[in-house]
Design an enzyme around this catalytic site. Structure first.
Site, PDB file in Angstrom:
ATOM      1  CD  GLU A  51     104.717   2.390  99.336  1.00 52.81           C
ATOM      2  OE1 GLU A  51     105.052   1.518  98.520  1.00 52.81           O
ATOM      3  OE2 GLU A  51     103.581   2.448  99.835  1.00 52.81           O
TER       4      GLU A  51
ATOM      5  NE  ARG B 253     104.683  -6.032  92.906  1.00 58.97           N
ATOM      6  CZ  ARG B 253     104.745  -6.556  94.120  1.00 58.97           C
ATOM      7  NH1 ARG B 253     104.516  -5.802  95.165  1.00 58.97           N
ATOM      8  NH2 ARG B 253     105.037  -7.816  94.295  1.00 58.97           N
TER       9      ARG B 253
ATOM     10  CG  ASN C 234     109.289   0.561  94.702  1.00 60.87           C
ATOM     11  OD1 ASN C 234     108.380  -0.253  94.688  1.00 60.87           O
ATOM     12  ND2 ASN C 234     109.107   1.842  94.418  1.00 60.87           N
TER      13      ASN C 234
HETATM   14  N1  LIG Z   1     114.453   0.259  92.812  1.00 61.42           N
HETATM   15  C1  LIG Z   1     113.887   0.005  91.624  1.00 61.42           C
HETATM   16  N2  LIG Z   1     114.570  -0.695  90.657  1.00 61.42           N
HETATM   17  C2  LIG Z   1     113.992  -0.956  89.461  1.00 61.42           C
HETATM   18  N3  LIG Z   1     112.741  -0.566  89.118  1.00 61.42           N
HETATM   19  C3  LIG Z   1     112.029   0.129  90.021  1.00 61.42           C
HETATM   20  C4  LIG Z   1     112.564   0.458  91.311  1.00 61.42           C
HETATM   21  N4  LIG Z   1     111.610   1.158  91.989  1.00 61.42           N
HETATM   22  C5  LIG Z   1     110.555   1.267  91.158  1.00 61.42           C
HETATM   23  N5  LIG Z   1     110.791   0.653  89.974  1.00 61.42           N
HETATM   24  C6  LIG Z   1     109.862   0.624  88.816  1.00 61.42           C
HETATM   25  O1  LIG Z   1     108.907   1.653  88.959  1.00 61.42           O
HETATM   26  C7  LIG Z   1     107.574   1.115  88.916  1.00 61.42           C
HETATM   27  C8  LIG Z   1     106.660   1.944  89.810  1.00 61.42           C
HETATM   28  O2  LIG Z   1     107.006   1.788  91.193  1.00 61.42           O
HETATM   29  P1  LIG Z   1     105.877   2.022  92.306  1.00 61.42           P
HETATM   30  O3  LIG Z   1     106.436   1.748  93.633  1.00 61.42           O
HETATM   31  O4  LIG Z   1     105.256   3.362  92.073  1.00 61.42           O
HETATM   32  O5  LIG Z   1     104.769   0.933  91.924  1.00 61.42           O
HETATM   33  P2  LIG Z   1     104.844  -0.659  92.128  1.00 61.42           P
HETATM   34  O6  LIG Z   1     105.974  -1.028  93.012  1.00 61.42           O
HETATM   35  O7  LIG Z   1     104.822  -1.288  90.773  1.00 61.42           O
HETATM   36  O8  LIG Z   1     103.470  -0.946  92.874  1.00 61.42           O
HETATM   37  P3  LIG Z   1     103.150  -0.707  94.449  1.00 61.42           P
HETATM   38  O9  LIG Z   1     104.316  -0.015  95.064  1.00 61.42           O
HETATM   39  O10 LIG Z   1     101.922   0.151  94.461  1.00 61.42           O
HETATM   40  O11 LIG Z   1     102.900  -2.064  94.993  1.00 61.42           O
HETATM   41  C9  LIG Z   1     107.710  -0.341  89.317  1.00 61.42           C
HETATM   42  O12 LIG Z   1     106.680  -1.136  88.796  1.00 61.42           O
HETATM   43  C10 LIG Z   1     109.092  -0.697  88.722  1.00 61.42           C
HETATM   44  O13 LIG Z   1     108.975  -1.009  87.347  1.00 61.42           O
HETATM   45 MG   LIG Z   2     106.319  -0.073  94.852  1.00 61.48          MG
END
Ligand SMILES: Nc1ncnc2c1ncn2[C@@H]1O[C@H](COP(=O)(O)OP(=O)(O)OP(=O)(O)O)[C@@H](O)[C@H]1O
Ligand SMILES: [Mg+2]
Lengths: 147, 116
Positions: free
Chosen positions: A48, A108, A52
Site C-alpha cells: 500500500e 480506487r 501510494n
Molecule cells: N505518497 C503520497 N503522496 C501524495 N499523496 C498521497 C500519498 N499517499 C497517499 N496520498 C493521498 O492520500 C489519499 C488516500 O490514500 P489511500 O491509499 O488511503 O487511498 P487511495 O490510494 O486513493 O486508494 P487505494 O489505495 O484504496 O487504491 C490518496 O488518494 C492520495 O490523495
Molecule cells: Mg492507496
C-alpha cells in the site's frame, strides 16, 4: 528506541516494482521468524505504501525514487519507513480517513491507509506539499516468548 | 496476473491466479470488462481461491465492476477468499453490498438460480 540491522533501499518509482518491494520486505522480516499472518500483513502494508508513493507521490509523468528503510527495534518489532520526494499531502488527517481518495476515476477505493493502519501497530505520516511523504510503520511480532 | 474465464448461462466466472496488486489491477479490470462485453454475460463471479496476495487494489477492482453492472441489473458475487483477503474486503464494507460464498459453485448456483 534502539534500531538494529538497518537496511536502506532505493527503487525507481514504477508500479512494476511493487512486487519486488513486497518481496524485499518479506525477506527482511523472515529473519525475525514471523507468523504467516504477520508476514502477509507486513507485505500488504508495504504494498500500500509503495503504490501510494508511485501513484500519488509522482503523478502523471513525474519520475523519481521510492526509499525503503527497514530496522529491527528490540526485542521483536520491525520498523518500515517508505519515503518519496514527490508532491506531498495537503491534509494528512483527511488522506488517512477510510474511503477518502483524490482519485477521480471509479477504480480506487481510498482504503490504502486504513489497511496499513489495521495491519501494523503504529503508523506515522510526515508530509509537506512539494517535498514528499514519509510513512513510518512499526509492527510487533509475536515471536518473543517470555516464559 | 493470470485469469481463466468460464461461462455458465448468464454468469461470467473470473478465476484469478497469483498476486492482485495495484500493478496487476489495471489489466485485470480491462480483461474482465472485455470478457463481459464479448460474452454478453450480465452477472460476474470473482473466484479468489487461487489468489495468493491482495491489497486494496482488489477493493477497487470489485467495486468498479459492481458499479458498472448494477445499474443494468447485473449481480456480482465473491467466492473463496483467504481470511486476510476477506478481512481487507470487510474493512471497505464490501460484504454489505456484495454476496460472499465459500465456493465458486455456490456463487454460480446462487446467480443462475436468481435469473430464473
Ligand atoms: N505518497 C503520497 N503522496 C501524495 N499523496 C498521497 C500519498 N499517499 C497517499 N496520498 C493521498 O492520500 C489519499 C488516500 O490514500 P489511500 O491509499 O488511503 O487511498 P487511495 O490510494 O486513493 O486508494 P487505494 O489505495 O484504496 O487504491 C490518496 O488518494 C492520495 O490523495
Ligand atoms: Mg492507496
Amino acid at each position: 528506541m534502539i534500531m538494529e540491522k538497518i537496511l536502506k533501499i532505493q527503487m525507481d518509482a514504477v508500479l512494476e516494482n511493487q512486487g519486488l518491494a513486497r518481496a524485499l520486505a518479506a525477506a527482511y522480516v523472515s529473519e525475525m521468524d514471523p507468523t504467516v499472518d504477520e508476514l502477509t500483513e507486513i507485505k500488504t502494508a508495504v504494498s500500500e505504501a509503495f503504490s501510494n508513493a508511485v501513484i500519488h507521490g509522482y503523478p502523471g509523468d513525474m519520475q523519481g525514487s521510492v526509499y525503503m528503510e527497514f530496522a529491527v527495534v528490540s526485542p521483536a518489532n520491525v520498523m518500515i519507513k517508505i519515503t518519496d520526494h514527490g508532491v506531498g499531502i495537503e491534509d494528512i488527517a483527511k488522506a488517512m480517513e477510510p474511503l477518502f481518495t483524490t482519485d477521480t476515476g471509479d477504480e480506487r477505493s481510498g482504503m490504502g491507509f486504513t489497511v496499513m493502519e489495521s495491519f501494523t501497530d503504529r503508523i506515522k505520516v510526515d508530509s509537506r506539499p512539494g517535498e514528499g511523504t514519509t510513512v513510518t510503520m512499526i509492527k510487533k511480532l509475536d515471536t518473543y516468548y517470555d516464559f | 496476473m493470470d485469469m481463466i474465464f468460464n461461462i455458465k448461462g448468464n454468469v461470467l466466472i473470473a478465476e484469478l491466479f497469483g498476486e492482485l496488486d495495484h500493478h496487476a489491477a489495471g489489466q485485470v479490470r480491462t480483461d474482465i470488462d472485455q470478457a463481459m462485453e464479448a460474452y454478453g454475460t450480465a452477472n460476474l463471479v470473482f473466484d479468489f481461491s487461487k489468489i495468493t496476495f491482495m491489497d486494496s487494489s482488489g477493493i477497487g477492482v470489485i467495486l468498479g465492476r459492481y458499479r458498472k453492472l448494477e445499474p443494468e441489473g447485473g449481480k456480482v458475487a465473491i467466492a473463496s477468499c483467504s481470511l486476510t483477503v476477506r478481512n481487507i474486503l470487510n474493512m471497505a464494507g464490501i460484504f454489505s453490498i456484495i454476496d460472499y460464498f465459500d465456493t465458486a459453485e455456490e456463487a454460480i448456483a446462487y446467480l443462475t438460480g436468481k435469473e430464473e
